[in-house]
Structures are given as C-alpha cells and as structure tokens.
Motif scaffolding. Structure first.
Motif, mmCIF file in Angstrom:
data_model
loop_
_atom_site.group_PDB
_atom_site.id
_atom_site.type_symbol
_atom_site.label_atom_id
_atom_site.label_comp_id
_atom_site.label_asym_id
_atom_site.label_seq_id
_atom_site.Cartn_x
_atom_site.Cartn_y
_atom_site.Cartn_z
ATOM 1 N N ALA A 131 -6.580 6.204 -1.431
ATOM 2 C CA ALA A 131 -7.068 4.897 -1.868
ATOM 3 C C ALA A 131 -6.010 3.840 -1.583
ATOM 4 N N HIS A 132 -6.460 2.658 -1.301
ATOM 5 C CA HIS A 132 -5.534 1.536 -1.176
ATOM 6 C C HIS A 132 -6.196 0.274 -1.697
ATOM 7 N N VAL A 133 -5.370 -0.671 -2.109
ATOM 8 C CA VAL A 133 -5.889 -1.943 -2.587
ATOM 9 C C VAL A 133 -6.329 -2.743 -1.379
ATOM 10 N N CYS B 77 -12.043 -3.786 -5.682
ATOM 11 C CA CYS B 77 -10.729 -4.113 -5.111
ATOM 12 C C CYS B 77 -10.178 -3.002 -4.220
ATOM 13 N N TYR B 78 -10.723 -1.790 -4.333
ATOM 14 C CA TYR B 78 -10.161 -0.641 -3.618
ATOM 15 C C TYR B 78 -11.025 -0.212 -2.452
ATOM 16 N N LYS B 79 -10.348 0.437 -1.499
ATOM 17 C CA LYS B 79 -11.064 1.111 -0.408
ATOM 18 C C LYS B 79 -10.393 2.454 -0.185
ATOM 19 N N MET B 80 -11.141 3.392 0.339
ATOM 20 C CA MET B 80 -10.598 4.704 0.661
ATOM 21 C C MET B 80 -10.462 4.811 2.169
ATOM 22 N N THR B 81 -9.286 5.209 2.604
ATOM 23 C CA THR B 81 -9.072 5.468 4.023
ATOM 24 C C THR B 81 -8.653 6.921 4.137
ATOM 25 N N THR C 197 -0.393 -1.868 -6.824
ATOM 26 C CA THR C 197 -0.142 -1.148 -5.582
ATOM 27 C C THR C 197 -0.428 0.340 -5.802
ATOM 28 N N VAL C 198 -0.667 1.041 -4.728
ATOM 29 C CA VAL C 198 -0.919 2.485 -4.778
ATOM 30 C C VAL C 198 0.186 3.204 -4.019
#
Ligand code: SF4
Ligand code: SF4
Length: 89
Positions: free
Chosen positions: A50-52, A42-46, A22-23
């Motif tokens: 960053a979030h999983v 596995c990650y994306k940036m919003t 988790t982030v």
C-alpha cells in the motif's frame, strides 16, 4: 446523484498539509486494511504494497493508522492551519 468531497457541506481542506501520513513499505504486508477503512480513498495498492496516493481529502481520522497490524503507517497531525477543517471549529 454522486457527491464529490469538495461538496461536503461544512468542510474544507486547507492546502499544503504535506506528507503527514507515510507507509513503510518494508513493514507493509499488503493486508489492504488501510484501503478498506479510508473513506477518503487516500491509498492505493501497487503489487502487494500500500502507498499513500493523495492526502488532499484526508479527514485525519487515524483509522488507517489504527487498522494497520504491522504498524507500517506513520501518522502525524498536519502542521497548524493546514489540512482538514470543519466550518464549525
Ligand atoms: S487518516 Fe482517515 S481519511 Fe486520512 S488516510 Fe487515514 S483513514 Fe484515510
Ligand atoms: S494496513 Fe498496513 S499492512 Fe495493511 S496494506 Fe495498509 S499499510 Fe500495508
């Protein structure tokens, strides 16, 4: 020729590993290291956080965890019998 993760020879992912990474968005400074080092995407940036996005193909390498300067990533091994497994043990 492109190869999907499911086609990697000798590897399988056992379903239902849960949210074992988790982030903490309060600590994330948006450096993007986790996105750059994660071969499983596995990650994306919003915005700048960053979030999983998906741990289905996580190889449990810990690279994201090691490369996060502000220690925003919490990593714990998936419960026994789930997650990444090679067919060679
Ligand atoms: S442990 Fe490895 S494969 Fe899993 S999310 Fe982190 S960098 Fe990606
Ligand atoms: S490595 Fe850590 S601080 Fe950098 S974007 Fe990923 S979660 Fe955020």
């Amino acid at each position: 020729m492109s190869m999907t993760y499911q086609e990697f020879p000798g590897v399988e992912w056992i379903e239902g590993a849960g949210d074992f990474i988790t982030v903490d968005e309060k600590l994330c400074d948006g450096c993007g290291n986790c996105i750059r080092v994660c071969l499983a995407k596995c990650y994306k940036m919003t915005g700048k956080k960053a979030h999983v996005d998906n741990l289905e193909r996580c190889m449990e390498c810990g690279a994201c965890w090691y490369s996060c300067p502000p220690d925003a990533i919490q990593f714990s091994w998936p419960p026994g019998g789930t997650g990444f497994r090679t067919l060679w043990g």
